[in-house]
Design a protein around this motif. Structure first.
Motif, PDB file in Angstrom:
ATOM      1  N   LYS A  64      27.686  37.517  69.431  1.00  0.00           N
ATOM      2  CA  LYS A  64      28.000  36.857  68.055  1.00  0.00           C
ATOM      3  C   LYS A  64      27.213  36.236  67.341  1.00  0.00           C
ATOM      4  CE  LYS A  64      31.997  33.979  66.767  1.00  0.00           C
ATOM      5  NZ  LYS A  64      33.018  33.056  67.204  1.00  0.00           N
ATOM      6  N   LYS A  65      26.263  35.319  67.906  1.00  0.00           N
ATOM      7  CA  LYS A  65      25.157  34.998  67.198  1.00  0.00           C
ATOM      8  C   LYS A  65      23.729  35.616  67.086  1.00  0.00           C
ATOM      9  CE  LYS A  65      27.279  30.758  66.983  1.00  0.00           C
ATOM     10  NZ  LYS A  65      27.705  30.424  65.542  1.00  0.00           N
ATOM     11  N   HIS A 113      28.807  35.067  73.147  1.00  0.00           N
ATOM     12  CA  HIS A 113      28.243  34.026  72.493  1.00  0.00           C
ATOM     13  C   HIS A 113      26.988  34.539  71.814  1.00  0.00           C
ATOM     14  CE1 HIS A 113      27.002  30.293  70.747  1.00  0.00           C
ATOM     15  NE2 HIS A 113      25.705  30.218  71.505  1.00  0.00           N
TER      16      HIS A 113
END
Ligand SMILES: NC(=O)c1ccc[n+]([C@@H]2O[C@H](COP(=O)([O-])OP(=O)(O)OC[C@H]3O[C@@H](n4cnc5c(N)ncnc54)[C@H](O)[C@@H]3O)[C@@H](O)[C@H]2O)c1
Length: 276
Positions: free
Chosen positions: A266-267, A263
């Motif tokens: 990805k962010k 996460h």
């Protein structure tokens, strides 16, 4: 500093001309240790020798490449001859690297594994017989939280440092009956000259450099925890909160940890915030 633990005050430190290694040497010099300092950077090694002697240490400066087994073996003999043995062995020299797994060139994989992993294997192989013969001493291997947290786009560095963690855990057990301590240093980013060892040409390397530049943690902070761990014969040194927390989450909830890391990647948050 170490009370009566190491009355003969003899240490070998690789990568002692800069950053963490130099800070270790500085602190020991203030306590009048005998220091064998090793590094590949001749100019910085010479200036470190001067600095440490001014602080009161007896210094042997050894110009060597830690990827050269015979040079490490020779350094061990030189120390044995000069001081009859050694108390603290710091396998610390290292370089940084980053990149996507399939994009890291073969020679870069080899450079990182040679300097960051093989050097520590060599240091342990060369000095363990001497420490066993004495029935005393402590080995301190500098890994990184890279070896425990496995962040993305650092496969070569992660693999090398995970090897250092595993090696240290193994010899901790093997050497315990011989009264030899083992400590492995696993920090996240702190301020040193480590960025100089990267080309800075890739986005991943620039991300790492940005983290080094903005870190408020110093070598002195890590050295303080390292010396405490040696005194208490503790295996792990994890100074920063993200190093401690990440390691615990990964051990207790490994699947959740992998999801959290994916996460963040990805962010582009946490350690990935500078990754363009
Ligand atoms: N600075 C950080 O954020 C950080 C974080 C985790 C782990 N580490 C580890 O800490 C250790 C010390 O690095 P630092 O941050 O003080 O960086 P640094 O660049 O300031 O010091 C590293 C020293 O190692 C020496 N060296 C490099 N290659 C060598 C070779 N082949 N032979 C002999 N000497 C060599 C360099 O000349 C330098 O003096 C490294 O193992 C590094 O991976 C650093």
């Amino acid at each position: 500093m170490f009370g009566q633990l190491f009355p003969r005050k003899r240490a070998f430190i690789t990568g002692a001309a800069s950053g963490f290694g130099l800070e270790i040497a500085n602190k020991l010099a203030q306590d009048k240790w005998h220091l064998a300092i090793a590094d590949i950077n001749v100019e910085r090694l010479a200036s470190a020798k001067n600095e440490l002697e001014m602080l009161g240490a007896t210094v042997i400066a050894i110009e060597l490449d830690v990827t050269d087994w015979s040079a490490i073996e020779k350094a061990a003999s030189q120390i044995k001859q000069a001081w009859g043995g050694v108390d603290l062995v710091f396998n610390n020299a290292g370089v940084a690297g980053a990149g996507k797994m399939e994009e890291i060139p073969q020679n870069e994989w080899e450079r990182i594994l040679n300097i960051d992993l093989w050097s520590v294997i060599y240091g342990c192989r060369a000095f363990i017989p001497m420490l066993k013969h004495q029935g005393s001493g402590h080995i301190i291997n500098t890994a990184s939280s890279a070896g425990t947290l496995s962040a993305a786009e650092m496969a070569n560095y992660n693999v090398a440092k995970a090897g250092v963690v595993s090696l240290s855990e193994t010899i901790k057990v093997e050497l315990a009956p011989h009264n030899i301590g083992v400590t492995v240093i696993c920090p996240t980013v702190f301020k040193t000259n480590l960025g100089e060892s990267m080309s800075g040409e890739t986005a991943n390397e620039r991300n790492l450099q940005a983290q080094l530049d903005e870190s408020k943690v110093t070598s002195a902070d890590i050295v303080k925890d390292t010396f405490k761990a040696i005194r208490k014969n503790k295996l792990y040194v994890m100074t920063q909160i993200d190093a401690k927390l990440g390691w615990r989450i990964k051990r207790w909830m490994p699947e959740l940890y992998a999801k959290l890391m994916a996460h963040c990647y990805k962010k582009r948050i946490w350690i990935y915030k500078h990754l363009k």
